[in-house]
Design a protein around this motif. Structure first.
Motif, PDB file in Angstrom:
ATOM      1  N   VAL A 156      35.419  39.755  47.114  1.00  0.00           N
ATOM      2  CA  VAL A 156      35.112  39.498  45.710  1.00  0.00           C
ATOM      3  C   VAL A 156      35.246  40.769  44.874  1.00  0.00           C
ATOM      4  O   VAL A 156      35.816  40.750  43.773  1.00  0.00           O
ATOM      5  N   ALA A 157      34.722  41.880  45.363  1.00  0.00           N
ATOM      6  CA  ALA A 157      34.744  43.122  44.584  1.00  0.00           C
ATOM      7  C   ALA A 157      36.171  43.546  44.256  1.00  0.00           C
ATOM      8  O   ALA A 157      36.466  43.983  43.132  1.00  0.00           O
ATOM      9  N   GLN A 158      37.074  43.398  45.222  1.00  0.00           N
ATOM     10  CA  GLN A 158      38.462  43.792  44.998  1.00  0.00           C
ATOM     11  C   GLN A 158      39.164  42.824  44.040  1.00  0.00           C
ATOM     12  O   GLN A 158      40.043  43.227  43.279  1.00  0.00           O
ATOM     13  N   VAL A 159      38.786  41.550  44.076  1.00  0.00           N
ATOM     14  CA  VAL A 159      39.336  40.589  43.119  1.00  0.00           C
ATOM     15  C   VAL A 159      38.927  40.975  41.701  1.00  0.00           C
ATOM     16  O   VAL A 159      39.751  40.978  40.779  1.00  0.00           O
ATOM     17  N   VAL A 160      37.660  41.307  41.519  1.00  0.00           N
ATOM     18  CA  VAL A 160      37.172  41.722  40.204  1.00  0.00           C
ATOM     19  C   VAL A 160      37.916  42.966  39.736  1.00  0.00           C
ATOM     20  O   VAL A 160      38.375  43.051  38.586  1.00  0.00           O
ATOM     21  N   GLY A 161      38.059  43.952  40.631  1.00  0.00           N
ATOM     22  CA  GLY A 161      38.756  45.177  40.266  1.00  0.00           C
ATOM     23  C   GLY A 161      40.201  44.932  39.876  1.00  0.00           C
ATOM     24  O   GLY A 161      40.693  45.486  38.882  1.00  0.00           O
ATOM     25  N   ALA A 162      40.892  44.095  40.647  1.00  0.00           N
ATOM     26  CA  ALA A 162      42.296  43.813  40.358  1.00  0.00           C
ATOM     27  C   ALA A 162      42.440  43.004  39.078  1.00  0.00           C
ATOM     28  O   ALA A 162      43.297  43.299  38.227  1.00  0.00           O
ATOM     29  N   GLY A 163      41.616  41.974  38.920  1.00  0.00           N
ATOM     30  CA  GLY A 163      41.749  41.082  37.774  1.00  0.00           C
ATOM     31  C   GLY A 163      41.511  41.779  36.443  1.00  0.00           C
ATOM     32  O   GLY A 163      42.322  41.671  35.512  1.00  0.00           O
ATOM     33  N   TYR A 164      40.424  42.533  36.349  1.00  0.00           N
ATOM     34  CA  TYR A 164      40.098  43.176  35.081  1.00  0.00           C
ATOM     35  C   TYR A 164      40.953  44.413  34.823  1.00  0.00           C
ATOM     36  O   TYR A 164      40.960  44.927  33.699  1.00  0.00           O
ATOM     37  N   SER A 165      41.682  44.876  35.844  1.00  0.00           N
ATOM     38  CA  SER A 165      42.635  45.962  35.593  1.00  0.00           C
ATOM     39  C   SER A 165      43.859  45.445  34.831  1.00  0.00           C
ATOM     40  O   SER A 165      44.594  46.226  34.227  1.00  0.00           O
ATOM     41  N   VAL A 166      44.063  44.118  34.879  1.00  0.00           N
ATOM     42  CA  VAL A 166      45.186  43.506  34.152  1.00  0.00           C
ATOM     43  C   VAL A 166      44.752  43.161  32.729  1.00  0.00           C
ATOM     44  O   VAL A 166      45.353  43.599  31.751  1.00  0.00           O
ATOM     45  N   SER A 167      43.692  42.349  32.601  1.00  0.00           N
ATOM     46  CA  SER A 167      43.155  41.975  31.287  1.00  0.00           C
ATOM     47  C   SER A 167      41.838  41.250  31.500  1.00  0.00           C
ATOM     48  O   SER A 167      41.521  40.811  32.614  1.00  0.00           O
ATOM     49  N   ASP A 168      41.076  41.095  30.417  1.00  0.00           N
ATOM     50  CA  ASP A 168      39.812  40.368  30.525  1.00  0.00           C
ATOM     51  C   ASP A 168      40.048  38.907  30.900  1.00  0.00           C
ATOM     52  O   ASP A 168      39.304  38.328  31.693  1.00  0.00           O
ATOM     53  N   GLU A 169      41.083  38.295  30.309  1.00  0.00           N
ATOM     54  CA  GLU A 169      41.392  36.897  30.629  1.00  0.00           C
ATOM     55  C   GLU A 169      41.731  36.735  32.108  1.00  0.00           C
ATOM     56  O   GLU A 169      41.214  35.839  32.783  1.00  0.00           O
ATOM     57  N   THR A 170      42.578  37.613  32.613  1.00  0.00           N
ATOM     58  CA  THR A 170      42.953  37.550  34.027  1.00  0.00           C
ATOM     59  C   THR A 170      41.753  37.802  34.912  1.00  0.00           C
ATOM     60  O   THR A 170      41.580  37.140  35.945  1.00  0.00           O
ATOM     61  N   GLY A 171      40.902  38.741  34.523  1.00  0.00           N
ATOM     62  CA  GLY A 171      39.704  39.029  35.303  1.00  0.00           C
ATOM     63  C   GLY A 171      38.780  37.830  35.391  1.00  0.00           C
ATOM     64  O   GLY A 171      38.247  37.515  36.464  1.00  0.00           O
ATOM     65  N   ASP A 172      38.571  37.135  34.261  1.00  0.00           N
ATOM     66  CA  ASP A 172      37.707  35.951  34.258  1.00  0.00           C
ATOM     67  C   ASP A 172      38.271  34.865  35.175  1.00  0.00           C
ATOM     68  O   ASP A 172      37.534  34.249  35.960  1.00  0.00           O
ATOM     69  N   ILE A 173      39.573  34.610  35.073  1.00  0.00           N
ATOM     70  CA  ILE A 173      40.201  33.555  35.871  1.00  0.00           C
ATOM     71  C   ILE A 173      40.184  33.909  37.360  1.00  0.00           C
ATOM     72  O   ILE A 173      39.843  33.079  38.202  1.00  0.00           O
ATOM     73  N   SER A 174      40.545  35.141  37.671  1.00  0.00           N
ATOM     74  CA  SER A 174      40.602  35.533  39.082  1.00  0.00           C
ATOM     75  C   SER A 174      39.223  35.481  39.732  1.00  0.00           C
ATOM     76  O   SER A 174      39.092  35.049  40.881  1.00  0.00           O
ATOM     77  N   THR A 175      38.189  35.896  39.001  1.00  0.00           N
ATOM     78  CA  THR A 175      36.831  35.846  39.555  1.00  0.00           C
ATOM     79  C   THR A 175      36.399  34.410  39.793  1.00  0.00           C
ATOM     80  O   THR A 175      35.792  34.090  40.825  1.00  0.00           O
ATOM     81  N   LEU A 176      36.705  33.520  38.850  1.00  0.00           N
ATOM     82  CA  LEU A 176      36.348  32.113  38.994  1.00  0.00           C
ATOM     83  C   LEU A 176      37.043  31.497  40.213  1.00  0.00           C
ATOM     84  O   LEU A 176      36.414  30.799  41.018  1.00  0.00           O
ATOM     85  N   VAL A 177      38.348  31.771  40.364  1.00  0.00           N
ATOM     86  CA  VAL A 177      39.091  31.240  41.508  1.00  0.00           C
ATOM     87  C   VAL A 177      38.526  31.791  42.821  1.00  0.00           C
ATOM     88  O   VAL A 177      38.394  31.070  43.810  1.00  0.00           O
ATOM     89  N   LYS A 178      38.181  33.069  42.809  1.00  0.00           N
ATOM     90  CA  LYS A 178      37.633  33.673  44.022  1.00  0.00           C
ATOM     91  C   LYS A 178      36.310  33.019  44.401  1.00  0.00           C
ATOM     92  O   LYS A 178      36.057  32.737  45.580  1.00  0.00           O
ATOM     93  N   LEU A 179      35.463  32.773  43.422  1.00  0.00           N
ATOM     94  CA  LEU A 179      34.179  32.123  43.718  1.00  0.00           C
ATOM     95  C   LEU A 179      34.392  30.706  44.228  1.00  0.00           C
ATOM     96  O   LEU A 179      33.620  30.216  45.063  1.00  0.00           O
ATOM     97  N   PHE A 180      35.438  30.031  43.737  1.00  0.00           N
ATOM     98  CA  PHE A 180      35.761  28.716  44.300  1.00  0.00           C
ATOM     99  C   PHE A 180      36.131  28.846  45.779  1.00  0.00           C
ATOM    100  O   PHE A 180      35.729  28.023  46.602  1.00  0.00           O
ATOM    101  N   ARG A 181      36.900  29.886  46.117  1.00  0.00           N
ATOM    102  CA  ARG A 181      37.222  30.105  47.531  1.00  0.00           C
ATOM    103  C   ARG A 181      35.946  30.337  48.350  1.00  0.00           C
ATOM    104  O   ARG A 181      35.847  29.911  49.504  1.00  0.00           O
ATOM    105  N   VAL A 182      34.971  31.021  47.750  1.00  0.00           N
ATOM    106  CA  VAL A 182      33.701  31.249  48.449  1.00  0.00           C
ATOM    107  C   VAL A 182      33.024  29.922  48.790  1.00  0.00           C
ATOM    108  O   VAL A 182      32.428  29.769  49.854  1.00  0.00           O
ATOM    109  N   THR A 183      33.134  28.924  47.884  1.00  0.00           N
ATOM    110  CA  THR A 183      32.508  27.630  48.157  1.00  0.00           C
ATOM    111  C   THR A 183      33.111  26.963  49.390  1.00  0.00           C
ATOM    112  O   THR A 183      32.465  26.131  50.030  1.00  0.00           O
ATOM    113  N   LEU A 184      34.351  27.333  49.726  1.00  0.00           N
ATOM    114  CA  LEU A 184      35.003  26.721  50.883  1.00  0.00           C
ATOM    115  C   LEU A 184      34.481  27.274  52.201  1.00  0.00           C
ATOM    116  O   LEU A 184      34.808  26.740  53.265  1.00  0.00           O
ATOM    117  N   LEU A 185      33.668  28.327  52.127  1.00  0.00           N
ATOM    118  CA  LEU A 185      33.087  28.882  53.348  1.00  0.00           C
ATOM    119  C   LEU A 185      32.244  27.845  54.083  1.00  0.00           C
ATOM    120  O   LEU A 185      32.340  27.706  55.311  1.00  0.00           O
TER     121      LEU A 185
END
Length: 330
Positions: A196-225
């Motif tokens: 998750v931390a690396q997703v946040v770092g990568a996403g917000y390094s691109v833009s706030d919009e990308t950071g929000d979307i990437s974090t949301l998608v990552k948390l969805f992947r967490v639900t699949l655990l």
């Protein structure tokens, strides 16, 4: 009863306190020098492996590596909700689901062909497909106990964290090179980077919009655990666990994860509790990873071999390819 609890707490305290101290040291290095906290926790713990064989500290370290882990994973349920599905959209939900399923199934089918058993395939495939070190820890807790179990888990945590950090640096460049728009970039980063931390770092390094979307998608992947661990426990239970031990049909920490996710979905979790619960979950997971490091022999870790890292790298490339192909088709 009180005396029993006090006696148990006294037995666990020395080892548990040591694991917590290693975790705090890792957190300090992460906050001040930008090092991945999970990687620091396991690397700092490994030189202290002798303490896991010391009578005074062994019980607490073992407790931290299993029970503390399960509590931390259960608390992750407060980070997810069913509302995520609507925000991501059905097509992208299907793509992420397909990427996770394809990675785990391909690992189970192909990893045994290069000399590793299906337990190692499930451990590494699940870690890459879902949420890196946290998934590796959760999956490991339902696998049958075996001689190389701790070694394989430590190797997986180290490797998946290194690969996730590398992806955090390279994937935004790759997305830009391929001409992905901000939404596609967010789906790609959130659907492929392990932690998750690396997703946040990568996403917000691109833009706030990308950071929000990437974090949301990552948390969805967490639900699949939860469903992946449940299905894994179901298969292992039916197969006798390849070692005779039958895991519970629904591990308690998975049930707690689902319950907390349902409570969060229903809106019963006050906003003021989310940040503290997230901090506690992270602290528990880092402590558990530190304890795993303290139970891992460096000499034994070398025996895993370079081919095992190659497996994890191939799994990482595989899920990235699946998501990119899916984005091109959608």
């Amino acid at each position: 009863m009180t005396d029993d609890l006090a006696g148990r707490a006294a037995r666990l305290f020395p080892g548990l306190a040591l694991a917590a101290m290693v975790a705090m040291s890792a957190q300090f290095l992460s906050e001040h020098y930008g090092a991945p906290v999970m990687l620091m926790a396991i690397l700092l713990g490994m030189p202290l492996q002798f303490l896991s064989e010391e009578a005074r500290t062994a019980p607490g370290i073992a407790f931290a590596s299993r029970s503390v882990l399960r509590i931390g994973v259960a608390l992750l349920g407060l980070r997810v909700s069913a509302g995520m599905l609507a925000e991501i959209g059905p097509a992208h939900v299907a793509l992420v689901l397909g990427g996770v399923a394809a990675t785990v199934l391909a690992s189970l089918a192909l990893v045994p062909l290069v000399g590793r058993d299906r337990l190692f395939a499930f451990l590494t495939g699940g870690a890459v497909a879902i949420c890196g070190a946290s998934a590796a820890m959760a999956i490991s807790s339902i696998l049958p106990r075996r001689q190389d179990g701790e070694r394989d888990l430590a190797f997986t945590v180290i490797s998946v964290t290194l690969l996730s950090t590398l992806a955090m640096i390279l994937y935004p460049i790759l997305a830009r090179t391929l001409g992905l728009d901000p939404q596609q970039t967010g789906i790609f980063l959130g659907g492929t980077i392990h932690d998750v931390a690396q997703v946040v770092g990568a996403g917000y390094s691109v833009s706030d919009e990308t950071g929000d979307i990437s974090t949301l998608v990552k948390l969805f992947r967490v639900t699949l655990l939860a469903p992946v661990v449940f299905l894994g426990a179901l298969v292992l239970r039916g197969a006798g666990g390849e070692g005779g031990e039958r895991p519970p049909l629904l591990p308690g920490f998975v049930a707690a994860f689902l319950l907390l996710a349902a409570i969060n979905t229903a809106g019963f979790v006050p906003d003021m509790l989310r940040a503290p619960a997230d901090a506690i979950s992270r602290a528990l997971l880092v402590t558990a990873v530190a304890a795993v490091g303290m139970r891992t022999s460096i000499a034994e870790l070398r025996r895993v071999g370079g081919s095992a890292f190659g497996i994890l790298a191939a799994q990482t490339v595989f899920i990235a390819a699946v998501i990119l192909i899916g984005l091109a088709v959608i």
